[in-house]
Design an enzyme around this catalytic site. Structure first.
Site, mmCIF file in Angstrom:
data_model
loop_
_atom_site.group_PDB
_atom_site.id
_atom_site.type_symbol
_atom_site.label_atom_id
_atom_site.label_comp_id
_atom_site.label_asym_id
_atom_site.label_seq_id
_atom_site.Cartn_x
_atom_site.Cartn_y
_atom_site.Cartn_z
ATOM 1 C CE LYS A 41 -30.527 42.118 -23.081
ATOM 2 N NZ LYS A 41 -31.658 41.229 -23.330
ATOM 3 N NE ARG A 90 -34.836 30.967 -20.026
ATOM 4 C CZ ARG A 90 -33.995 31.866 -20.511
ATOM 5 N NH1 ARG A 90 -33.028 31.471 -21.301
ATOM 6 N NH2 ARG A 90 -34.109 33.140 -20.216
HETATM 7 P P1 ADP Z 1 -35.067 39.184 -23.576
HETATM 8 O O1 ADP Z 1 -33.788 39.888 -23.879
HETATM 9 O O2 ADP Z 1 -36.292 40.007 -23.811
HETATM 10 O O3 ADP Z 1 -35.129 38.444 -22.276
HETATM 11 P P2 ADP Z 1 -34.747 36.691 -25.006
HETATM 12 O O4 ADP Z 1 -34.597 36.616 -26.464
HETATM 13 O O5 ADP Z 1 -33.614 36.237 -24.173
HETATM 14 O O6 ADP Z 1 -35.179 38.164 -24.769
HETATM 15 O O7 ADP Z 1 -36.041 35.882 -24.555
HETATM 16 C C1 ADP Z 1 -37.331 36.225 -24.928
HETATM 17 C C2 ADP Z 1 -38.314 35.469 -24.058
HETATM 18 O O8 ADP Z 1 -38.174 34.073 -24.319
HETATM 19 C C3 ADP Z 1 -38.100 35.649 -22.553
HETATM 20 O O9 ADP Z 1 -39.364 35.657 -21.917
HETATM 21 C C4 ADP Z 1 -37.323 34.428 -22.146
HETATM 22 O O10 ADP Z 1 -37.562 34.065 -20.798
HETATM 23 C C5 ADP Z 1 -37.909 33.388 -23.107
HETATM 24 N N1 ADP Z 1 -36.975 32.305 -23.377
HETATM 25 C C6 ADP Z 1 -35.673 32.400 -23.691
HETATM 26 N N2 ADP Z 1 -35.121 31.167 -23.851
HETATM 27 C C7 ADP Z 1 -36.119 30.280 -23.622
HETATM 28 C C8 ADP Z 1 -36.185 28.848 -23.583
HETATM 29 N N3 ADP Z 1 -35.112 28.079 -23.771
HETATM 30 N N4 ADP Z 1 -37.383 28.281 -23.314
HETATM 31 C C9 ADP Z 1 -38.463 29.050 -23.062
HETATM 32 N N5 ADP Z 1 -38.469 30.405 -23.050
HETATM 33 C C10 ADP Z 1 -37.309 30.998 -23.310
#
Ligand code: ADP
Length: 160
Positions: A41, A90
């Site tokens: 990534k 989400r």
């Molecule tokens: P990854 O690259 O592991 O998906 P992220 O940092 O994008 O990591 O997200 C980590 C976790 O938090 C994931 O399970 C994602 O679905 C959740 N997540 C991301 N944004 C939100 C949000 N706005 N509300 C709730 N959960 C979220």
């Protein structure tokens, strides 16, 4: 003591992530937020920048700590004594991806449960990538990221 691990990229941390951290910290004795490094990534913020940002916003949550890890998430969780993985959902699109990940983790390490928190409606559209997109194009990110990080994120992304 029930310890949970919240793994993710947090690139950068948003109010959606922070909401999950706060809610998980009210359910578990201990929560460790872990920046899992995925060499495949391309990240916008370095691991150190992300660690510092998360540490700053969770400093008042006494049962929350922050770390960085690599390799398989379940291995990191097991080594650190976490019994559960926290993930956020989400929309249906998240569910499909999360189901696959959680099933693979269940196969690898059946003793560790994945627990899902539903995103609050007001954060259901919010992602790190949308924050990056908005901030790099002079969009307003007020209310989407913790107040104390807002100008740092804008400054960092607009100089790119
Ligand atoms: P990854 O690259 O592991 O998906 P992220 O940092 O994008 O990591 O997200 C980590 C976790 O938090 C994931 O399970 C994602 O679905 C959740 N997540 C991301 N944004 C939100 C949000 N706005 N509300 C709730 N959960 C979220």
């Amino acid at each position: 003591m029930k310890k949970a691990m919240y793994p993710g990229s947090f690139d950068p941390i948003t109010n959606g992530h922070l909401d999950i951290i706060e809610r998980a910290s009210a359910v578990f004795d201990e929560v460790v937020v872990v920046i899992m490094q995925n060499p495949k990534k391309k990240n916008h913020f370095s691991v150190d920048e992300r660690l510092n940002m998360i540490k700053e916003v969770v400093k008042d949550l006494k049962n929350v700590s922050v770390d960085a890890g690599e390799g398989l998430t379940v291995n990191f969780a097991k080594k650190n004594g976490a019994k559960a993985l926290i993930r956020g959902i989400r929309a249906v699109t998240d569910y499909e991806y999360e189901l696959q990940q959680a099933s693979a983790n269940m196969f690898l390490e059946p003793s560790i449960e994945t627990i899902f928190f539903l995103a609050r409606p007001e954060y259901s559209f919010l992602s790190s990538s949308s924050v990056v997109e908005m901030a790099s194009n002079n969009g307003r990110i007020t209310g989407l990221v913790p107040k104390c990080l807002e100008s740092r994120i804008i400054e960092r992304l607009s100089t790119k």
